[in-house]
Structure formats: structure tokens, C-alpha cells
Design an enzyme around this catalytic site. Structure first.
Site, PDB file in Angstrom:
ATOM      1  N   LYS A  36       0.821  -1.219   0.000  1.00  0.00           N
ATOM      2  CA  LYS A  36       0.000   0.000   0.000  1.00  0.00           C
ATOM      3  C   LYS A  36       0.848   1.259   0.000  1.00  0.00           C
ATOM      4  O   LYS A  36       0.633   2.176  -0.803  1.00  0.00           O
ATOM      5  CB  LYS A  36      -0.933  -0.002   1.213  1.00  0.00           C
ATOM      6  CG  LYS A  36      -1.962  -1.125   1.207  1.00  0.00           C
ATOM      7  CD  LYS A  36      -2.876  -1.052   2.401  1.00  0.00           C
ATOM      8  CE  LYS A  36      -2.164  -1.235   3.715  1.00  0.00           C
ATOM      9  NZ  LYS A  36      -1.540  -2.560   3.869  1.00  0.00           N
ATOM     10  N   GLU A  58      -1.921   5.226   5.284  1.00  0.00           N
ATOM     11  CA  GLU A  58      -2.431   4.734   6.571  1.00  0.00           C
ATOM     12  C   GLU A  58      -3.813   5.330   6.867  1.00  0.00           C
ATOM     13  O   GLU A  58      -4.156   5.653   8.005  1.00  0.00           O
ATOM     14  CB  GLU A  58      -1.449   5.060   7.712  1.00  0.00           C
ATOM     15  CG  GLU A  58      -0.027   4.589   7.493  1.00  0.00           C
ATOM     16  CD  GLU A  58       0.118   3.069   7.531  1.00  0.00           C
ATOM     17  OE1 GLU A  58      -0.890   2.365   7.736  1.00  0.00           O
ATOM     18  OE2 GLU A  58       1.248   2.581   7.343  1.00  0.00           O
ATOM     19  N   ALA A  59      -4.636   5.440   5.824  1.00  0.00           N
ATOM     20  CA  ALA A  59      -5.919   6.142   5.943  1.00  0.00           C
ATOM     21  C   ALA A  59      -6.890   5.447   6.889  1.00  0.00           C
ATOM     22  O   ALA A  59      -7.810   6.093   7.404  1.00  0.00           O
ATOM     23  CB  ALA A  59      -6.552   6.293   4.561  1.00  0.00           C
TER      24      ALA A  59
END
Length: 226
Positions: free
Chosen positions: A41, A113-114
Site C-alpha cells: 500500500k 495509513e488512511a
């Protein structure tokens, strides 16, 4: 009057309908890229930032609770980029608009890191897209160690213009596809506790996380011990 040939515009897009970065106005989107640990990610977030910056667009990277414990987007393969730490009282709309007021152009946000952001932050992302024509690219986990949605991730699934699972395959120790992130304390999978606890992936960490398939996440089987 002859019809336009394929690929021709019926009405040319004039410069006034384009933003400072050359893209059509009102073309911004909120996109959420998700997957378990180790699927790349943060690597994809940095690649996205690179691709847009290379085309002359200007953006900001934000993060929360990065593995470096600092205001940086970092990856397990060694890539890193400075970022703005997202705190509870940070307003993403004000962050962008203040930069604009200072004469800085911001075309997009990279939000790494949403899943650790607040629901209010996700609402702010949507407003930046809809009212300010700023692209927002969010990257994060979908579920926690109990296999329950993070609140921010759930809201992103509800609001995002597009949602995509990152395709880099992560494997459970058994060879099946890894789907879920287990929290391991004292060598055992735990299912109670705070939703966000900082840990590592190394075997001797006090609190660590391990990607498991659904079967072994449900049974708590961490695989053969060395």
C-alpha cells in the site's frame, strides 16, 4: 453538418475550463486502495505521488501512525517520503486551503495509513474533491485484528468514487491467500483490546501482526514454530 469523427470533441475544452495543472475542472476523484499488511500500500502511494509529480502536478503526502513513528511514508522495501502527520485536530480542508492562501498550488493529496484517520477526515477528503477539485488518493487497511472494519475505512468504502484492492498477493503461512491481519501477543492470537496498537512484524516483538488466511485467523493458528 458532418458528425465529428471518433476521438474528436463536439465542443473543444477551452483553457478556462481547466485547472492550473491542465486537467479538466470537476474531474477530481476520491480513490481508496486497500489490502492487508505487506501488499504494498505505501509503496503504491509513493509510486502514485511520483507519477503525478512527474506530470507537473503538485501534491501533499499525509500519514498517521506510520511504522517509523514519524511524519513519513515508509515502506518495508526501504522507500520513504516526508509527510504531514495527521492528528485528530488536523483539518485536511484547512491544510490545503492554507497552502493555497500562501500561493502554493496543491492538486492532490496522498493519504497513507488512511484506516487510522477519523471519519471526519474522510468527510474532509470528500469535500476537497467535490468543492475544491482536489484529487485524494487514500491507502490503508480495511479491517482490524478482529476482522472488523476500521471506521475510516468503512466510510471510504461508502464515499469513494472508486475502491480497489491492491493486487500484490500476500500469503498465509499455509500458502493460501492472506486476507486478515492477526494481532499476536506472547505468541498467541488475541481478539480483544484497543483497535489500534502499534506493533511490528518481526517474530520476537512484544506485540506483532501476522497476515493469515480466514481459516487460520479464525482458529488462531500461526503455523509451525521454528
Amino acid at each position: 453538418m458532418a458528425r465529428p469523427l471518433p476521438g474528436e470533441l463536439d465542443t473543444p475544452v477551452c483553457a478556462a475550463t481547466r485547472g492550473a495543472d491542465g486537467r479538466p475542472l470537476h474531474a477530481a476523484a476520491l480513490k481508496f486502495f486497500w489490502g492487508p499488511m505487506d501488499c504494498g500500500k505505501s509503496t503504491m502511494a509513493l509510486q502514485m505521488n511520483y507519477n503525478h509529480a512527474r506530470q507537473g502536478r503538485r501534491g501533499l503526502a499525509t500519514t498517521r501512525i506510520d511504522r517509523s513513528l514519524g511524519p513519513r511514508v515508509t515502506t518495508r522495501i526501504g522507500l520513504a517520503h516526508d509527510a504531514i502527520e495527521v492528528t485528530d485536530d488536523l483539518d485536511l480542508r484547512a491544510l490545503v486551503r492554507d497552502r493555497w492562501a500562501d500561493g502554493e498550488r496543491i492538486d492532490y493529496l496522498i493519504c497513507d495509513e488512511a484506516s487510522f484517520y477519523s471519519v471526519a477526515h474522510v468527510e474532509q477528503m470528500a469535500e476537497l474533491v467535490d468543492h475544491d477539485d482536489v484529487d485524494v488518493f487514500a491507502f490503508g487497511l480495511a479491517t482490524d485484528f478482529r476482522s472488523c472494519f476500521f471506521p475510516a475505512a468503512q466510510r471510504l468504502f461508502e464515499l469513494a468514487d472508486s475502491v480497489a484492492r491492491i493486487q500484490v498477493e500476500v500469503l498465509c503461512w499455509c500458502g493460501r491467500e492472506g486476507l486478515l491481519n492477526a494481532r499476536v501477543v506472547g505468541g498467541r492470537v488475541v481478539r480483544e483490546g484497543e483497535q489500534v496498537v502499534i506493533g511490528d512484524t518481526v517474530p520476537d516483538a512484544q506485540v506483532r501482526y501476522q497476515v493469515l488466511c480466514r481459516r487460520h485467523h479464525r482458529t488462531g493458528d500461526l503455523g509451525p514454530r521454528d
